[in-house]
Structures are given as structure tokens and as C-alpha cells.
Design an enzyme around this catalytic site. Structure first.
Site, PDB file in Angstrom:
ATOM      1  N   ASP A  58      66.339  60.487  -1.412  1.00  0.00           N
ATOM      2  CA  ASP A  58      65.680  59.195  -1.621  1.00  0.00           C
ATOM      3  C   ASP A  58      64.442  59.377  -2.496  1.00  0.00           C
ATOM      4  O   ASP A  58      63.450  59.951  -2.055  1.00  0.00           O
ATOM      5  CB  ASP A  58      65.287  58.610  -0.257  1.00  0.00           C
ATOM      6  CG  ASP A  58      64.659  57.240  -0.374  1.00  0.00           C
ATOM      7  OD1 ASP A  58      65.403  56.248  -0.437  1.00  0.00           O
ATOM      8  OD2 ASP A  58      63.413  57.154  -0.428  1.00  0.00           O
ATOM      9  N   TYR A  92      56.978  57.333  -7.007  1.00  0.00           N
ATOM     10  CA  TYR A  92      56.565  58.614  -6.414  1.00  0.00           C
ATOM     11  C   TYR A  92      56.071  59.608  -7.474  1.00  0.00           C
ATOM     12  O   TYR A  92      55.472  60.622  -7.143  1.00  0.00           O
ATOM     13  CB  TYR A  92      57.701  59.258  -5.602  1.00  0.00           C
ATOM     14  CG  TYR A  92      58.194  58.420  -4.428  1.00  0.00           C
ATOM     15  CD1 TYR A  92      57.420  57.392  -3.909  1.00  0.00           C
ATOM     16  CD2 TYR A  92      59.430  58.668  -3.842  1.00  0.00           C
ATOM     17  CE1 TYR A  92      57.864  56.620  -2.858  1.00  0.00           C
ATOM     18  CE2 TYR A  92      59.883  57.905  -2.772  1.00  0.00           C
ATOM     19  CZ  TYR A  92      59.100  56.874  -2.294  1.00  0.00           C
ATOM     20  OH  TYR A  92      59.555  56.116  -1.249  1.00  0.00           O
ATOM     21  N   LYS A 112      64.059  53.946  -6.942  1.00  0.00           N
ATOM     22  CA  LYS A 112      63.551  52.577  -6.751  1.00  0.00           C
ATOM     23  C   LYS A 112      62.736  52.157  -7.960  1.00  0.00           C
ATOM     24  O   LYS A 112      61.966  52.958  -8.496  1.00  0.00           O
ATOM     25  CB  LYS A 112      62.683  52.515  -5.488  1.00  0.00           C
ATOM     26  CG  LYS A 112      63.325  53.160  -4.275  1.00  0.00           C
ATOM     27  CD  LYS A 112      62.501  52.975  -3.013  1.00  0.00           C
ATOM     28  CE  LYS A 112      62.963  53.923  -1.917  1.00  0.00           C
ATOM     29  NZ  LYS A 112      62.397  55.293  -2.030  1.00  0.00           N
ATOM     30  N   HIS A 155      61.637  48.197  -5.432  1.00  0.00           N
ATOM     31  CA  HIS A 155      60.776  48.874  -4.445  1.00  0.00           C
ATOM     32  C   HIS A 155      59.873  47.913  -3.676  1.00  0.00           C
ATOM     33  O   HIS A 155      59.670  48.051  -2.482  1.00  0.00           O
ATOM     34  CB  HIS A 155      59.911  49.923  -5.161  1.00  0.00           C
ATOM     35  CG  HIS A 155      59.404  51.012  -4.287  1.00  0.00           C
ATOM     36  ND1 HIS A 155      59.159  52.280  -4.735  1.00  0.00           N
ATOM     37  CD2 HIS A 155      59.099  51.042  -2.971  1.00  0.00           C
ATOM     38  CE1 HIS A 155      58.718  53.029  -3.744  1.00  0.00           C
ATOM     39  NE2 HIS A 155      58.665  52.295  -2.665  1.00  0.00           N
TER      40      HIS A 155
END
Ligand SMILES: NC(=O)c1ccc[n+]([C@@H]2O[C@H](COP(=O)([O-])OP(=O)(O)OC[C@H]3O[C@@H](n4cnc5c(N)ncnc54)[C@H](OP(=O)(O)O)[C@@H]3O)[C@@H](O)[C@H]2O)c1
Length: 298
Positions: free
Chosen positions: A46, A51, A76, A108
């Protein structure tokens, strides 16, 4: 051990247990941690544009030597830069992840997309183009879901929201809506009652179930595993993280990865235990991430 999977509404399947590259790995090199997860047996990874470490997730995918077709990769969508479109950002993600497609592409955070309907139509086009196998959402309320369903020709296959006993009561409406539309629920922050809020009312209920399962199986079952089984029995996908600590000789992290994986085969909780966890969890509300969701879902 083969991974448990859950069917999605578009004909694909999603592995029940995922390894997450956010939280403690946010903006950090996720290569070693992800390689450790893949070699322990995780197949669902994931990630997210936000990130800031998709490149290193891609490095781990390549270095693992595991065929791409045996892995399930989620990323995402972050906010789309001015003058760009969603396709541009996904193509950039695919370059970083060193793959031709992702298995699941999620919006997201609805707050980052003022034209939510338009954004959803772009995700649909990316699924049609084969850049992603499935599409879905994250941090959505019922209202956000209703908004995109007004224009959707493809329904979201999955919704990834914070989910554990301390937000279960507040999530009732969105879970029911997802169920009605056959949208698989994916939990993040699922270990909050053991990792971040360990002395809440649900702890004794988890301990009782862990003790009973330990006696039944003859193997130590932890309270974290009880939470995993609690999710599993509700057909909720569990996204987990375990940091990799190569220098700590006493690190229990590889064991923790195994603990997560072992929860795939731990026997079910009883009806009473499920109820016990739900009742005790409902006594406290404790959301860790995206606290604005509380105002918008009430
Ligand atoms: N969609 C979103 O907006 C969103 C938001 C947040 C997170 N996520 C995703 O979800 C993933 C997991 O997020 P999360 O960190 O919230 O997951 P989590 O599964 O709730 O928590 C994992 C943390 O719990 C710790 N832990 C596990 N067992 C424990 C125990 N028995 N006692 C104490 N601590 C324990 C782990 O510690 P160690 O690291 O020490 O093993 C790890 O740091 C992220 O990586 C990301 O992929 C998505």
C-alpha cells in the site's frame, strides 16, 4: 501460505492483508522495510503519492524478484498540480514504481479535489486505459461517495478509511453505504487500540479473546492478532506497517510481520467476543488521522 483474498465489485480480488508504506515510512526510504515484508509473505503493498517514497517502493518490488503479477500494488492520488491531470500523476507514479499498472488507485483525500466528480471520471478513464486494474477512494464520507456515484459509470471498488473499535460507531453510516454498494472496506490505523491507545475500554475484551484463542490453538495469540481477526470476520482489508530496524539486534519487527501474517489462519472470534469488542469500543471515540471526518460524518 497462500494469501486470503476478498472479491471486488469489478471482478478483481484484493489480498486481505497489506503492508503499508506511510506513517513511520512517510518521506523515508521504504526499500528495506518493504523487502522484509515481501520476503515474509506480504503480496499487497500500500503506497501513495503523498508518502513521497514510491521510488523506493518500486525498488523493493524490483529487488524482491517476485513476479509483478504475484503482487497487488496500491497507490493513491495526491492533489493534482496546476496545469496537469490525473493521468500525468499516475504515469509518474508508474515510472517511480517501475511497473506498467497498479492494481488499485485511490483518491487519497477528497479535500484535495474540489471537482470530485471530474476527478472520479478521470480515474474511470485510467481504469479503461489499463493503467490501474481497480479504482477507489480513501477518507470519504457518505456524502463524498454520493457525489461521485451521481456521475460514476464505474463504482469505487474499495474505500480505505481509518477503522478500529474506537471509530467503529462513528463509521456505521459509511460502512453501511459501502456494503450496500458492494464497495470493499479497507482499514488503516487498525491497531490503534494496542499501538496508540493501549489502556482503553476495549483492552480487557481483546485480552479475554486472546487468552481463549491461545488456549484453543495451543499457540500464543496476541491482542493485536485479535484485532486483525475482528477485521477479517467483517471482510475488512487490513493495512499494516512494521518498521524495519536493521541495527537493533533485539528488534522484534520480523516477528511482528509474521504475527500479522499468522492472523490469516487464527480461528474466528465467537459472536459474544465480536459483540464484546464492539460494545467496549463504542464507549470511547478515538480517531487518530483526518479528524475533520468527525465533523463531516455527524
Ligand atoms: N489512506 C490514508 O489516509 C492512510 C492514513 C494512515 C495510514 N495509511 C496506511 O496504513 C498503513 C498502516 O498505518 P498505521 O501505522 O496506522 O497502521 P497500524 O497497523 O494501525 O499500526 C501499525 C503500528 O502499530 C505498531 N504495533 C503493532 N503491533 C503492536 C503491539 N502489539 N504493540 C504496540 N505497537 C504495535 C507497529 O509498530 P512497529 O513499527 O514497531 O512494528 C506499527 O508502528 C500506513 O503505512 C499506510 O499505508 C493510510
Amino acid at each position: 501460505m497462500s494469501s486470503r483474498t476478498i472479491p471486488l465489485n469489478d471482478g478483481n480480488t484484493i489480498p486481505w492483508l497489506a503492508f503499508g508504506t506511510g506513517t513511520a515510512l512517510y518521506s523515508k526510504d521504504a526499500t528495506k522495510a518493504t523487502l522484509a515484508a515481501i520476503s515474509a509473505g506480504f503480496v499487497h503493498l500500500d503506497g501513495a503519492q503523498m508518502y513521497g517514497n514510491e521510488e523506493t517502493l518500486g525498488d523493493a518490488i524490483v529487488q524482491s524478484g517476485v513476479p509483478r503479477s504475484s503482487l497487488f500494488v496500491t497507490t493513491k492520488l495526491a492533489a493534482v498540480p496546476d496545469g496537469r491531470d490525473v493521468r500525468f500523476t499516475l504515469e509518474e507514479s508508474l515510472r517511480k514504481l517501475k511497473t506498467d499498472y497498479v492494481d488499485l488507485f485511490l483518491i487519497h483525500n477528497p479535500k484535495q479535489h474540489p471537482d470530485l466528480k471530474g476527478t472520479w471520471k478521470q480515474l474511470e478513464a485510467l481504469k479503461e486505459a489499463g493503467l490501474t486494474r481497480s479504482i477507489g477512494v480513501s477518507n470519504f464520507t457518505v456524502k463524498h461517495l454520493e457525489t461521485i456515484l451521481e456521475v460514476a459509470t464505474i463504482k469505487p471498488a474499495a474505500i480505505q478509511n481509518e477503522y478500529h473499535p474506537y471509530v467503529a460507531k462513528a463509521s456505521k453510516a459509511v460502512r453501511a453505504f459501502a456494503k450496500e454498494h458492494n464497495i470493499v472496506y479497507v482499514s488503516y490505523g487498525g491497531l490503534t487500540p494496542v499501538a496508540r491507545f493501549p489502556n482503553g475500554p476495549v483492552t480487557p475484551a481483546l485480552q479475554r479473546a486472546a487468552k481463549r484463542l491461545t488456549e484453543q490453538t495451543g499457540k500464543q495469540v496476541t491482542t493485536g492478532q485479535v484485532l486483525q481477526v475482528w477485521l477479517r470476520q467483517q471482510d475488512i482489508v487490513a493495512v499494516r506497517l512494521s518498521r524495519y530496524a536493521p541495527t537493533a539486534s533485539t528488534s522484534n519487527k520480523p516477528e511482528r510481520l509474521q504475527e500479522y501474517l499468522d492472523s490469516q489462519t487464527i480461528p474466528d472470534l465467537t459472536e459474544e467476543e465480536l459483540k464484546d469488542i464492539e460494545t467496549e469500543g463504542a464507549k470511547v471515540h478515538h480517531r487518530v488521522y483526518m479528524k475533520w471526518l468527525d465533523e463531516e460524518s455527524s
